[in-house]
Design a protein around this motif. Structure first.
Motif, short mmCIF file in Angstrom:
data_model
loop_
_atom_site.label_atom_id
_atom_site.label_comp_id
_atom_site.label_asym_id
_atom_site.label_seq_id
_atom_site.Cartn_x
_atom_site.Cartn_y
_atom_site.Cartn_z
N ALA A 52 19.50 24.83 11.32
CA ALA A 52 18.14 24.49 10.76
C ALA A 52 18.08 23.29 10.06
CB ALA A 52 17.70 25.62 9.75
N ASN A 53 19.16 22.65 9.83
CA ASN A 53 19.55 21.35 9.27
C ASN A 53 19.82 20.41 10.15
OD1 ASN A 53 19.88 19.09 7.62
ND2 ASN A 53 21.85 19.73 6.91
N THR A 54 18.29 19.88 10.90
CA THR A 54 18.72 19.46 12.15
C THR A 54 19.23 17.90 12.04
OG1 THR A 54 16.09 18.58 11.85
CG2 THR A 54 16.74 20.48 13.28
N ALA A 55 18.85 17.20 10.79
CA ALA A 55 19.50 15.88 10.55
C ALA A 55 21.15 15.82 10.48
CB ALA A 55 19.10 15.50 9.20
N ALA A 56 21.72 17.19 10.35
CA ALA A 56 23.30 17.18 10.42
C ALA A 56 23.79 17.74 11.71
CB ALA A 56 23.57 18.04 9.31
N ILE A 57 22.98 17.82 12.63
CA ILE A 57 23.40 18.33 13.91
C ILE A 57 24.53 17.38 14.64
CG2 ILE A 57 22.73 18.53 16.59
CD1 ILE A 57 20.31 20.25 15.41
N PRO A 58 24.32 16.02 14.76
CA PRO A 58 25.52 15.18 15.27
C PRO A 58 26.73 15.44 14.36
CG PRO A 58 23.50 13.96 14.99
CD PRO A 58 23.17 15.34 14.28
N ARG A 87 11.32 26.48 13.20
CA ARG A 87 12.40 25.52 12.95
C ARG A 87 13.74 26.13 13.68
NH1 ARG A 87 11.95 25.42 8.11
NH2 ARG A 87 13.72 26.47 7.45
N ILE A 88 13.94 27.35 13.24
CA ILE A 88 15.25 27.92 13.56
C ILE A 88 15.31 28.35 15.04
CG2 ILE A 88 16.94 29.61 13.16
CD1 ILE A 88 15.81 29.59 10.26
N ASN A 89 14.27 28.98 15.48
CA ASN A 89 14.40 29.49 16.98
C ASN A 89 14.13 28.38 18.07
OD1 ASN A 89 14.94 31.89 15.53
ND2 ASN A 89 13.03 32.94 16.14
N LEU A 90 13.26 27.53 17.89
CA LEU A 90 12.82 26.58 18.85
C LEU A 90 13.24 24.91 18.62
CD1 LEU A 90 11.20 26.50 21.44
CD2 LEU A 90 9.31 26.00 20.01
N THR A 91 13.08 24.38 17.36
CA THR A 91 13.45 23.19 17.23
C THR A 91 15.01 22.98 17.15
OG1 THR A 91 11.46 23.06 15.84
CG2 THR A 91 13.08 21.17 15.64
N ALA A 92 15.59 23.80 16.32
CA ALA A 92 17.03 23.77 16.10
C ALA A 92 17.55 23.70 17.47
CB ALA A 92 17.53 24.56 15.45
N PRO A 93 17.60 24.67 18.48
CA PRO A 93 18.23 24.82 19.60
C PRO A 93 18.12 23.60 20.67
CG PRO A 93 16.60 26.61 19.63
CD PRO A 93 16.86 26.07 18.24
N PHE A 94 16.60 23.15 20.60
CA PHE A 94 16.40 21.71 21.40
C PHE A 94 17.25 20.85 21.03
CE2 PHE A 94 14.20 17.98 21.78
CZ PHE A 94 14.11 17.71 22.95
N MET A 95 17.27 20.51 19.52
CA MET A 95 18.02 19.24 19.34
C MET A 95 19.37 19.58 19.21
SD MET A 95 15.77 17.96 15.88
CE MET A 95 16.30 16.43 15.95
#
Length: 250
Positions: free
Chosen positions: A63-69, A111-119
């Protein structure tokens, strides 16, 4: 020429599984490892020990999308190379009547179910395309990807949206050998469904609706998941494979 069973092997594959420390995500990680994959199981609160041979735990919050990389960097270090496959098992739920559904809960579920997996797939896919690595992305859909159920408007919206992502990425990346599909669990006893299972009337009502007359066991997902992650499904992309005991067929 290799036999058909060889096409189901995941030997040498590097797979990232979110939500991999419990419930269906843990069972998915275990099944992939048993098929030969090296698996990194990501969770906010991972276990201290390896779940199973071939599985490594990594603390992280998608859910912390900025930390995904950075999360993918860590996973690739643990796996020793570019991620071949990603499985999006992390998810949350909130139950409320549509007229009372709180905005903050709506935004959390989306954010958790849709945005996060896409990113996360965006980041993994970007690296696969750059490295010329063919791969498989498996999203976790739901009964609500194809039909309506009450009191879970945000969850239904995200699981319907997941299939839009699956189809779009499948078409964009098909020519580069990256496949994108979804697996659709029916009713399994997990933290997301525990309140239903605690209600005798609701539990029995669900059971009557399932043609196989039983709820799913977490390991019931393994065969379908290994199929979608392996070369056995090399010509399959943009699809939803339901594992629901016949619910959506009835």
């Amino acid at each position: 020429m290799s036999g058909i069973l060889d096409r189901f092997s995941l030997d040498g594959r590097r797979i990232l599984v979110t939500g991999g420390s419990r419930g269906l995500g843990q069972a998915m990680a275990r099944g992939l490892a048993q098929a030969g994959a090296q698996v990194v199981a990501v969770a906010r609160t991972p276990g201290h020990d390896e779940i199973d041979s071939g599985i490594r735990n990594l603390a992280g919050d998608v859910a912390n999308t900025a930390a995904i990389p950075t999360l993918v960097d860590e996973a690739e270090k643990m796996l020793g190379g570019t991620v071949d496959s990603v499985v999006h098992a992390a998810g949350v739920q909130h139950r409320a009547a549509a007229v009372d559904f709180p905005l903050d809960e709506w935004e959390r579920v989306v954010r958790i179910n849709l945005t996060a997996p896409f990113m996360l797939s965006q980041e993994v896919g970007r690296r696969q395309l750059t490295a010329g690595v063919e791969g498989s992305h498996v999203f976790v859909a739901s009964l609500t990807s194809t039909l309506g159920l009450p009191n879970i408007a945000a969850y239904a919206a995200t699981k319907s949206g997941v299939m839009g992502i699956v189809r779009s990425l499948a078409v964009e990346w098909a020519a580069q050998g990256i496949r994108v599909n979804a697996i659709g669990p029916g009713y399994f006893r997990t933290a997301l469904t525990e309140n239903l299972f605690q209600n005798d009337e609701a539990r029995e009502g669900l059971l009557k609706r399932i043609p196989q007359k039983r709820f799913g066991n977490p390991d019931d997902l393994s065969g379908a998941l290994v199929y979608l992650a392996s070369n056995a499904s090399a010509y399959v992309t943009g699809q939803l494979l339901m594992v629901d005991g016949g619910w959506t067929a009835a």
